[in-house]
Scaffold this motif. Structure first.
Motif, short mmCIF file in Angstrom:
data_model
loop_
_atom_site.label_atom_id
_atom_site.label_comp_id
_atom_site.label_asym_id
_atom_site.label_seq_id
_atom_site.Cartn_x
_atom_site.Cartn_y
_atom_site.Cartn_z
N ASP A 101 0.92 -1.26 0.08
CA ASP A 101 0.10 -0.04 -0.11
C ASP A 101 0.74 1.41 0.06
OD1 ASP A 101 1.00 -0.17 2.64
OD2 ASP A 101 -1.00 -0.24 3.69
N ALA A 102 0.21 2.32 0.26
CA ALA A 102 1.00 3.71 0.17
C ALA A 102 1.95 3.47 1.01
CB ALA A 102 0.17 4.70 0.56
N ARG A 156 6.16 3.77 0.30
CA ARG A 156 6.98 4.99 0.92
C ARG A 156 8.23 4.48 1.48
NH1 ARG A 156 2.28 8.40 1.41
NH2 ARG A 156 1.71 6.98 3.52
N GLY A 205 -3.78 2.49 -6.93
CA GLY A 205 -3.51 3.89 -6.70
C GLY A 205 -2.33 4.31 -6.15
N ALA A 206 -2.07 3.74 -4.87
CA ALA A 206 -0.88 4.10 -4.57
C ALA A 206 0.27 3.83 -5.33
CB ALA A 206 -0.98 3.18 -3.15
N GLU A 218 0.43 4.06 -8.74
CA GLU A 218 0.50 5.24 -9.36
C GLU A 218 1.13 6.47 -8.78
OE1 GLU A 218 -3.69 5.71 -10.94
OE2 GLU A 218 -2.93 7.88 -11.17
N THR A 219 0.84 6.83 -7.68
CA THR A 219 1.30 8.05 -6.91
C THR A 219 2.92 7.91 -6.91
OG1 THR A 219 -0.62 8.34 -5.96
CG2 THR A 219 1.28 9.37 -4.84
N ALA A 220 3.17 6.51 -6.46
CA ALA A 220 4.39 6.32 -5.91
C ALA A 220 5.55 6.46 -7.28
CB ALA A 220 4.79 5.00 -5.21
N ARG A 243 4.59 8.11 -10.04
CA ARG A 243 4.61 9.62 -10.56
C ARG A 243 5.55 10.48 -9.83
NH1 ARG A 243 -0.72 10.47 -10.34
NH2 ARG A 243 0.01 11.39 -8.11
N ASP A 244 5.37 10.30 -8.53
CA ASP A 244 6.38 10.96 -7.55
C ASP A 244 7.55 10.70 -7.28
OD1 ASP A 244 3.84 12.23 -7.46
OD2 ASP A 244 3.19 11.87 -5.45
N GLU A 287 8.72 8.08 -5.82
CA GLU A 287 8.70 7.20 -4.45
C GLU A 287 9.68 6.03 -4.75
OE1 GLU A 287 5.00 6.66 -2.36
OE2 GLU A 287 4.93 8.94 -2.33
#
Ligand code: DGY
Length: 328
Positions: A223-224, A228, A248-249, A251-253, A255-256, A258
């Motif tokens: 997960d997120a 992280r 979803g997590a 995708e964020t990781a 893109r950012d 992480e």
């Protein structure tokens, strides 16, 4: 003459299995490339003695009721069986089979291929050439991360996880793993792998490769927070089941920054719609659930699925039962 048992096979599988079923049974075969819709599936199983299912078919109380009490066996053409409600079968003393062992190495091969493709940016590089952007040798061009000497963290140290360890060792990697059931010291020595807790694995791995079954415990295991906890240079590989990773997590990781990249054979949802953000991300390599897709392996899976189906219909113990407790 005794009537031949009736079976429904929910997709065309290799002849190595289908021919055996055809010889012994009255076969109803779903020939479309797409799985039967739910209402069609429920209609077609009515009155069958055996069902050969795929991971795209949900086998649960509703389906078993639709099939009827004469159903003797469910044979899944896959090693994973999260599509099957095992307690629903067991309470009816109905055996279910899967295809363990025959796809182990093939699946680990693909997991390692994804690891390498994501680390060395192979799909991006191929696109670069195809799009005519290759103008000169570039000192800063398409730099990836090293595989040799890196730490490979394997989550789930069953058959496939262990084969992944062998591949990692072959590439000069340091291998650590996490599993609720530790390997024996002898197995760890043989595979050159060391067991660590999950937080240590996420923190120390350059590559995290997932090889767990999908259960309530492993749903969104990554997960997120887990993402992280990983290194910004880390690569995540998933050849287990899509929902083990929170898409979803991820995708964020990605893109950012992480994590560096991901290689996915399985996704959530599956199939991943073409307009899903993960599809367009250059640091996400997605392939369509093909880890076991070699001719030899799919033949073996078909033969094994047929063997389970036929044994179940003869009232014999399945060669590879998922719920051996039905024989107790
Ligand atoms: C399996 O067998 O569970 C794979 O996901 C498909 O081969």
């Amino acid at each position: 003459m005794k009537p031949r048992p009736r079976v429904f096979v929910t997709r065309v599988i290799p002849d190595a299995g289908l021919d055996r079923v055809r010889e012994a049974c009255d076969l109803d075969l779903w020939e479309d490339d797409m799985p039967p819709a739910r209402d069609e599936l429920l209609r077609r199983v009515a009155g069958v003695d055996g069902l050969l299912s795929l991971l795209t078919d949900r086998v649960d109380d509703e389906l078993l009721d639709a099939a009827g009490p004469q159903l003797k066996v469910v044979s899944n053409f896959a090693v994973g069986f999260d599509n099957i409600d095992v307690p629903a079968l067991t309470k009816r003393r109905l055996p279910a089979g899967n295809t363990p062992g025959v796809l182990t190495e093939t699946t680990a091969d693909l997991a390692f291929a994804l690891l390498m493709a994501a680390a060395r940016r192979i799909p991006e590089s191929v696109d670069y050439v195809r799009e005519g952007r290759w103008k000169t040798w570039g000192p800063m061009l398409l730099m990836g991360v090293d595989i040799h000497g890196a730490t490979l963290g394997i989550v789930g140290f069953g058959r496939i996880g262990r084969e992944m360890a062998r591949r990692g060792r072959g590439f000069g990697m340091n291998v650590i793993y996490h599993d609720v059931h530790p390997a024996t010291p002898g197995e760890e020595a043989e595979l050159g792998a060391r067991r660590v807790e999950m937080d240590e694995l996420l923190r120390d791995s350059d590559f995290v490769s997932l090889h767990v079954n999908l259960t309530e415990e492993t749903n969104h295991l990554i997960d997120a927070d887990a993402l992280r906890a990983m290194k910004p240079t880390a690569v995540l590989v998933n050849t287990s089941r899509g929902p083990v990773v929170d898409a979803g997590a991820l995708e964020t990781a990605l893109r950012d920054g992480e994590i560096f990249a991901a290689g996915l054979d399985v996704t959530d949802p599956e199939p991943l719609p073409v307009d899903h953000p993960l599809v367009a991300m250059p640091n996400c390599v997605v392939v369509p659930h093909i880890a076991s897709a070699t001719r030899v392996t799919r033949d073996r899976m078909a033969a094994m699925a047929a063997a389970n189906l036929l044994a179940g219909m003869r009232g014999e113990r399945l060669p590879t039962p998922i719920n051996p407790e039905v024989y107790e």
